[in-house]
Scaffold this motif. Structure first.
Motif, short mmCIF file in Angstrom:
data_model
loop_
_atom_site.label_atom_id
_atom_site.label_comp_id
_atom_site.label_asym_id
_atom_site.label_seq_id
_atom_site.Cartn_x
_atom_site.Cartn_y
_atom_site.Cartn_z
N TYR A 103 0.84 -1.20 0.00
CA TYR A 103 0.00 0.00 0.00
C TYR A 103 0.88 1.25 0.00
O TYR A 103 0.60 2.22 -0.72
CB TYR A 103 -0.91 -0.01 1.23
N ARG A 104 1.93 1.25 0.82
CA ARG A 104 2.85 2.39 0.87
C ARG A 104 3.45 2.66 -0.51
O ARG A 104 3.49 3.80 -0.98
CB ARG A 104 3.98 2.11 1.87
N ALA A 105 3.97 1.59 -1.13
CA ALA A 105 4.62 1.75 -2.43
C ALA A 105 3.62 2.18 -3.49
O ALA A 105 3.90 3.07 -4.31
CB ALA A 105 5.29 0.44 -2.84
N ASP A 106 2.44 1.56 -3.49
CA ASP A 106 1.42 1.91 -4.48
C ASP A 106 0.99 3.36 -4.33
O ASP A 106 0.79 4.08 -5.32
CB ASP A 106 0.20 0.99 -4.35
N MET A 107 0.84 3.82 -3.10
CA MET A 107 0.44 5.21 -2.84
C MET A 107 1.48 6.16 -3.42
O MET A 107 1.15 7.15 -4.09
CB MET A 107 0.30 5.45 -1.33
N ALA A 108 2.75 5.86 -3.17
CA ALA A 108 3.83 6.73 -3.67
C ALA A 108 3.88 6.73 -5.19
O ALA A 108 4.02 7.79 -5.81
CB ALA A 108 5.16 6.26 -3.09
N ASN A 109 3.73 5.56 -5.79
CA ASN A 109 3.81 5.46 -7.25
C ASN A 109 2.63 6.12 -7.94
O ASN A 109 2.77 6.79 -8.96
CB ASN A 109 3.92 3.99 -7.67
N TYR A 186 14.10 -4.66 -9.78
CA TYR A 186 12.82 -4.40 -9.14
C TYR A 186 12.51 -2.91 -9.18
O TYR A 186 11.37 -2.50 -9.36
CB TYR A 186 12.85 -4.88 -7.68
N LYS A 187 13.53 -2.10 -9.00
CA LYS A 187 13.34 -0.65 -9.02
C LYS A 187 12.88 -0.22 -10.42
O LYS A 187 12.02 0.64 -10.55
CB LYS A 187 14.65 0.06 -8.66
N GLY A 188 13.47 -0.83 -11.45
CA GLY A 188 13.06 -0.50 -12.82
C GLY A 188 11.60 -0.80 -13.06
O GLY A 188 10.89 -0.02 -13.70
N VAL A 261 10.18 -1.33 0.50
CA VAL A 261 9.54 -0.15 -0.09
C VAL A 261 10.52 0.71 -0.88
O VAL A 261 10.11 1.41 -1.80
CB VAL A 261 8.85 0.72 0.99
N LEU A 262 11.79 0.65 -0.55
CA LEU A 262 12.76 1.47 -1.26
C LEU A 262 12.92 1.01 -2.71
O LEU A 262 13.11 1.83 -3.61
CB LEU A 262 14.12 1.44 -0.55
N GLN A 263 12.88 -0.28 -2.94
CA GLN A 263 13.03 -0.78 -4.31
C GLN A 263 11.70 -0.84 -5.03
O GLN A 263 11.65 -1.00 -6.25
CB GLN A 263 13.69 -2.17 -4.30
N ALA A 264 10.59 -0.69 -4.29
CA ALA A 264 9.26 -0.79 -4.91
C ALA A 264 8.67 0.57 -5.26
O ALA A 264 7.57 0.65 -5.80
CB ALA A 264 8.31 -1.52 -3.97
N THR A 265 9.39 1.64 -4.96
CA THR A 265 8.92 2.99 -5.26
C THR A 265 9.68 3.56 -6.44
O THR A 265 10.91 3.56 -6.44
CB THR A 265 9.09 3.90 -4.03
N GLY A 266 8.95 4.02 -7.45
CA GLY A 266 9.56 4.49 -8.69
C GLY A 266 10.06 5.91 -8.61
O GLY A 266 9.65 6.77 -9.41
N MET A 267 10.95 6.18 -7.68
CA MET A 267 11.47 7.53 -7.45
C MET A 267 12.70 7.42 -6.56
O MET A 267 12.93 6.36 -5.95
CB MET A 267 10.40 8.40 -6.76
N PRO A 268 13.50 8.46 -6.39
CA PRO A 268 14.56 8.42 -5.39
C PRO A 268 13.96 8.14 -4.01
O PRO A 268 12.91 8.70 -3.67
CB PRO A 268 15.17 9.83 -5.46
N SER A 269 14.60 7.27 -3.24
CA SER A 269 14.00 6.87 -1.97
C SER A 269 15.07 6.54 -0.94
O SER A 269 16.11 5.96 -1.27
CB SER A 269 13.09 5.65 -2.18
N ILE A 270 14.81 6.94 0.31
CA ILE A 270 15.73 6.64 1.40
C ILE A 270 14.93 6.23 2.63
O ILE A 270 13.74 6.54 2.76
CB ILE A 270 16.63 7.85 1.77
#
Length: 339
Positions: A103-109, A186-188, A261-270
């Motif tokens: 849900y976190r990753a989907d929300m961000a994407n 996965y990030k791609g 979540v870091l590799q599942a979000t299509g943006m810079p992430s930390i």
């Protein structure tokens, strides 16, 4: 590969490169470089994370995250701020930790964020405050039987004598994580899932098939750029912590489940580990208004340095020494992240 196919491959890569980097420049003139920031307070609800002596990781992460959002709203008013949760529940009111991560990753994407920053606390897996260990304080003789049948006989052995003693749980310091380099595939996929490669770079011709070789190459280019940007921001965060007097354990990569979540979000992430909730003094600091205000101010300063760097301004990176004495790779991050 014959010359004709080689030429086609080169032409395809060249065209994609132009679309990516020319498109990025054109879009940068239309919107802020940090138009949308996703703030992700770790854990929540049935998942309280690491436990301290008086509080939990979930509670501290939420408090720091809400203060971070308030500070960013003041410092970066042009940025839209989105929280994955604002109450002591898992995101979306879910009751399954795995589903909540998705849900976190989907929300961000879906929000097409420009930055994903997760706030957490650390633990060394041992009892908070202090734990008990054993040590040998002597030996004693003990008679045992060895062998079988007619060969059975007595034997004297020396047996250690143990005592338990209290050990202060003293592991402390900050860490900032980026996704592991061996998970870039996965990030791609996450970048492609945003539909616009995370930075809203539009394809004006609307002819770029997301499953085409061009789109795959384009996602790979963004993977490298996002990795560099994530490393740059993570280095800035740890640098600011050191300036504030904290012990930095450095910028790290990790493949564990909590970092998914870091590799599942299509943006810079930390993911920022703000300190060890299992260490008495650090837990007190993480729970205090002073501590939280300082942590927020340091992260905000790092984000502003990162924003300045993306905009082409001067944002020098200083090497940050970790607990193991290994400096964060700041110079390389600065060079790569300036695109």
């Amino acid at each position: 590969m014959n010359k004709k196919n080689l030429y086609r491959c080169f032409k395809r890569f060249f065209v994609v490169g132009i679309v990516v980097f020319a498109g990025t420049g054109a879009w940068a003139q239309q919107r802020p470089v940090l138009s949308t920031i996703i703030i992700d307070p770790g854990h929540g609800g049935i998942d309280q994370g690491a436990s301290g002596q008086v509080t939990t990781e979930a509670a501290i992460a939420l408090s720091i995250s809400l203060k971070l959002g308030k500070a960013l709203a003041t410092e970066l008013p042009e940025s839209k701020l989105i929280f994955t949760r604002t109450t002591d529940e898992l995101p979306g009111g879910l009751n399954n930790i795995h589903d909540a991560l998705r849900y976190r990753a989907d929300m961000a994407n879906q929000a097409k964020g420009d930055l994903f920053i997760a706030i957490h606390c650390n633990s060394n897996g041992l009892r908070a405050g202090e734990y008990y260990a054993k040590r040998v304080v002597g030996h004693r003789n003990r008679t045992v039987y060895v062998g079988r049948g007619s060969k059975r006989r007595k034997k004297t052995v020396r047996e250690p004598i143990y005592e338990s003693y209290a050990v202060k749980n003293n592991e402390h310091g900050t860490e900032t994580y980026i996704w592991a380099a061996d998970r870039t595939g996965y990030k791609g996929s996450a970048i492609q899932s945003t539909g616009e490669f995370g930075e809203n770079v539009n394809d004006s011709t609307n002819e770029l098939d997301l499953n085409s070789p061009e789109a795959v190459i384009r996602a790979q280019l963004y993977e490298k750029k996002y990795f560099s940007k994530s490393l740059l921001l993570a280095t800035f965060v740890e640098d600011e912590f050191v300036k504030g007097g904290r012990l930095s354990r450095g910028v790290k990569q990790r493949n564990e489940k909590g970092i998914w979540v870091l590799q599942a979000t299509g943006m810079p992430s930390i993911l920022v580990e703000t300190g060890f909730v299992t260490q008495t003094e650090e837990e007190e600091y993480l729970n205090s208004e002073k501590g939280q205000d300082e942590i927020v101010a340091q992260i905000v300063t790092a984000i502003k340095r990162y924003k300045t760097s993306l905009e082409g301004g001067s944002a020098p990176v200083q090497q940050t020494g970790g607990a193991t004495g290994t400096p964060a790779p700041a110079p390389a991050a600065a060079a790569a992240g300036s695109n």
